[in-house]
Write a protein that holds these residues in place. Structure first.
Motif, short mmCIF file in Angstrom:
data_model
loop_
_atom_site.label_atom_id
_atom_site.label_comp_id
_atom_site.label_asym_id
_atom_site.label_seq_id
_atom_site.Cartn_x
_atom_site.Cartn_y
_atom_site.Cartn_z
N LEU A 322 2.95 -15.52 18.45
CA LEU A 322 2.34 -14.21 18.26
C LEU A 322 1.07 -14.39 17.45
N ILE A 323 -0.02 -13.84 17.95
CA ILE A 323 -1.31 -13.88 17.26
C ILE A 323 -1.66 -12.44 16.87
N ILE A 324 -1.81 -12.19 15.58
CA ILE A 324 -2.09 -10.84 15.09
C ILE A 324 -3.57 -10.76 14.72
N VAL A 325 -4.23 -9.69 15.18
CA VAL A 325 -5.65 -9.49 14.87
C VAL A 325 -5.83 -8.10 14.27
N SER A 326 -6.73 -8.00 13.30
CA SER A 326 -7.01 -6.70 12.68
C SER A 326 -8.32 -6.80 11.90
N THR A 327 -9.07 -5.71 11.86
CA THR A 327 -10.25 -5.68 11.01
C THR A 327 -9.80 -5.67 9.55
N PRO A 328 -10.60 -6.22 8.63
CA PRO A 328 -10.20 -6.26 7.21
C PRO A 328 -9.93 -4.87 6.63
N HIS A 329 -10.73 -3.87 7.05
CA HIS A 329 -10.55 -2.53 6.51
C HIS A 329 -9.20 -1.95 6.88
N LYS A 330 -8.84 -2.05 8.14
CA LYS A 330 -7.55 -1.52 8.58
C LYS A 330 -6.41 -2.26 7.91
N LEU A 331 -6.55 -3.59 7.79
CA LEU A 331 -5.49 -4.38 7.17
C LEU A 331 -5.30 -4.00 5.70
N ALA A 332 -6.40 -3.69 5.02
CA ALA A 332 -6.32 -3.31 3.61
C ALA A 332 -5.66 -1.95 3.42
N GLU A 333 -5.72 -1.10 4.46
CA GLU A 333 -5.17 0.25 4.36
C GLU A 333 -3.65 0.29 4.48
N ILE A 334 -3.06 -0.79 4.99
CA ILE A 334 -1.61 -0.80 5.20
C ILE A 334 -0.96 -1.77 4.21
N PRO A 335 0.17 -1.38 3.60
CA PRO A 335 0.79 -2.26 2.60
C PRO A 335 1.38 -3.53 3.19
N ARG A 353 5.64 -13.88 5.72
CA ARG A 353 4.18 -13.92 5.62
C ARG A 353 3.60 -14.36 6.95
N ARG A 354 2.68 -13.57 7.50
CA ARG A 354 2.08 -13.90 8.78
C ARG A 354 0.56 -13.89 8.68
N GLN A 355 -0.04 -14.78 9.44
CA GLN A 355 -1.50 -14.89 9.46
C GLN A 355 -2.09 -13.82 10.38
N THR A 358 -8.98 -11.86 11.02
CA THR A 358 -9.77 -10.70 10.59
C THR A 358 -11.27 -10.86 10.84
N GLY A 359 -11.68 -11.99 11.41
CA GLY A 359 -13.09 -12.22 11.69
C GLY A 359 -13.25 -13.52 12.46
N TYR A 360 -14.47 -14.03 12.54
CA TYR A 360 -14.73 -15.28 13.27
C TYR A 360 -14.22 -16.46 12.43
N ARG A 361 -13.13 -17.08 12.91
CA ARG A 361 -12.49 -18.19 12.21
C ARG A 361 -12.08 -17.83 10.78
N ILE A 362 -11.76 -16.54 10.59
CA ILE A 362 -11.31 -16.05 9.28
C ILE A 362 -9.96 -15.38 9.46
N ALA A 363 -9.05 -15.65 8.53
CA ALA A 363 -7.72 -15.03 8.59
C ALA A 363 -7.22 -14.71 7.20
N GLN A 364 -6.31 -13.76 7.13
CA GLN A 364 -5.64 -13.40 5.89
C GLN A 364 -4.14 -13.45 6.12
N MET A 365 -3.40 -13.64 5.04
CA MET A 365 -1.95 -13.60 5.13
C MET A 365 -1.47 -12.20 4.77
N LYS A 366 -0.48 -11.71 5.51
CA LYS A 366 0.05 -10.37 5.28
C LYS A 366 1.57 -10.40 5.42
N ASP A 367 2.24 -9.69 4.51
CA ASP A 367 3.70 -9.59 4.61
C ASP A 367 4.09 -8.78 5.84
N THR A 368 5.09 -9.27 6.54
CA THR A 368 5.65 -8.55 7.69
C THR A 368 7.10 -8.22 7.37
N LEU A 369 7.46 -6.95 7.56
CA LEU A 369 8.80 -6.49 7.23
C LEU A 369 9.50 -5.93 8.47
#
Length: 374
Positions: A322-335, A353-355, A358-369
């Motif tokens: 699974l590959i998750i994509v999201s803009t940084p703004h939207k990702l910041a809006e969700i806990p 924790r899932r990657q 969020t951009g070109y060769r850029i990723a953030q880690m986010k908790d998945t529940l």
């Protein structure tokens, strides 16, 4: 707030969610077509997942309900005491939902608990007035703020409500025009305001739609990066959303904005795929990945608006694909990200924790529940 001995009106929209797995993006007026395409009702099992958790409170709740598949059968199956106040036909409709709610109001219920989607929420809210309502999520579209995050969360909210532990809030009942929705156009309309028991995280917020030049720039960056790694020969299942749609644009592929499409090496293999088509694909192909983007203000990546990506589909693809994509703004809006596939074991396997790209060769880690564990 309700006192001990709460009277709760309970109803199910038996056809809720049938259209999602078969790619119809809704079931309003299309139940027979959904059934002919292999769609199956999921509302009863979602309702049972909620009600069975309330069996320990049977001495504190009297359920008022409609006959048969609109409520009585499910309550009897969970051994919960109920009073039948509306006799529904074998094949119920929105009119039956409305009339059942009118019967609930006449009986002076403290809360209306319903199982369905935004269309059901509209019908319930139109009658409820000042009576609070709470939705067990089971539809294809669930943009309104009266839905619990999961059937299990709905049970938690009902229990707290009966004990007098929750306040009420006013929230919006919204729905989309399904004709436009099936053509890939999202037109959301406010239909009513309703009161609902509220606890942060357990209740969905109304869906937000982001639009700004900066958001577009990040979508372009994500799409450019995806267009590069998607040239590896793998088959990619693209989920719904504007971010995944931008990926298709970069590849020169015409994607369904609100559907699920299959692409390999820049070529469209299946447009607006159903669950059945995806499972047939996975029966003969091994190297398949799924690209997802969070849907709704709570950040669901599975279980909202993409029921074609069923638990069976995800298991065959593999949780590591699974590959998750999201803009940084939207990702910041969700806990956190949420999953609600209807398969508790799979939801727990997806948690952690899932990657997120969020951009070109850029990723953030986010908790998945798992929504069922909230």
């Amino acid at each position: 707030m309700a006192a001990p001995g709460a009277r709760i009106g309970f109803l199910i929209n038996p056809i809720a969610g049938m259209g999602g797995p078969v790619g119809l993006k809704g079931t309003d007026g299309l139940a027979e077509e959904a059934e002919s395409k292999g769609g199956r009702a999921r509302a009863n099992e979602r309702a049972r997942a909620c009600l069975c958790l309330l069996s320990g409170m049977k001495d504190r709740i009297l359920f008022l309900t409609a006959s048969g598949s609109m409520g009585r059968d499910c309550l009897d199956g969970c051994s919960l005491e109920c009073k039948e106040v509306y006799s529904s036909p074998l094949k119920s409709s929105a009119i039956d939902t409305i009339q059942a709610c009118q019967a609930f109001i006449a009986e002076g219920v403290d809360l209306i608990l319903f199982c369905g989607g935004d269309g059901t929420a509209r019908d319930v809210a139109g009658i409820a007035g000042h009576t609070p309502i709470l939705g067990i999520p089971a539809g294809v579209k669930m943009h309104s703020g009266v839905f619990a995050a999961s059937p299990q969360a709905a049970a938690d909210l009902v229990g707290r409500f009966v004990k007098g532990e929750l306040n009420l809030r006013e929230t919006e009942i919204v729905d989309v025009d399904e004709e436009f929705y099936r053509r890939g156009v999202l037109q959301t309309r406010l239909y009513a305001l309703a009161k609902t028991p509220y606890l942060p995280v357990l209740v969905s917020e109304r869906k937000r739609i982001y639009s700004s030049s900066q958001e577009d720039e990040f979508k372009d960056q994500i799409a450019l990066f995806a267009s590069e790694f998607m040239r590896d020969g793998s088959i990619y299942i693209l989920g719904a959303g504007s971010t995944t749609s931008r990926i298709a644009d970069i590849l020169g592929v015409e994607k369904t904005l609100l559907g699920v499409d299959v692409i390999q090496d820049g070529r469209l293999m299946i447009k607006d795929a159903s669950e059945r088509e995806l499972l047939e694909l996975l029966s003969r192909e091994a190297n398949v990945k799924i690209i997802l983007s969070p849907i709704g203000a709570q950040g669901f990546i599975l279980g909202r608006g993409n029921q074609q990506l069923s638990a069976d589909v995800v298991r065959r693809v593999g949780t590591d694909n699974l590959i998750i994509v999201s803009t940084p703004h939207k990702l910041a809006e969700i806990p956190h990200l949420l999953v609600d596939t209807g398969d508790l074991d799979l939801d727990c396997a997806l948690a952690g924790r899932r990657q997120v790209v969020t951009g070109y060769r850029i990723a953030q880690m986010k908790d998945t529940l798992a929504a069922s564990m909230l």
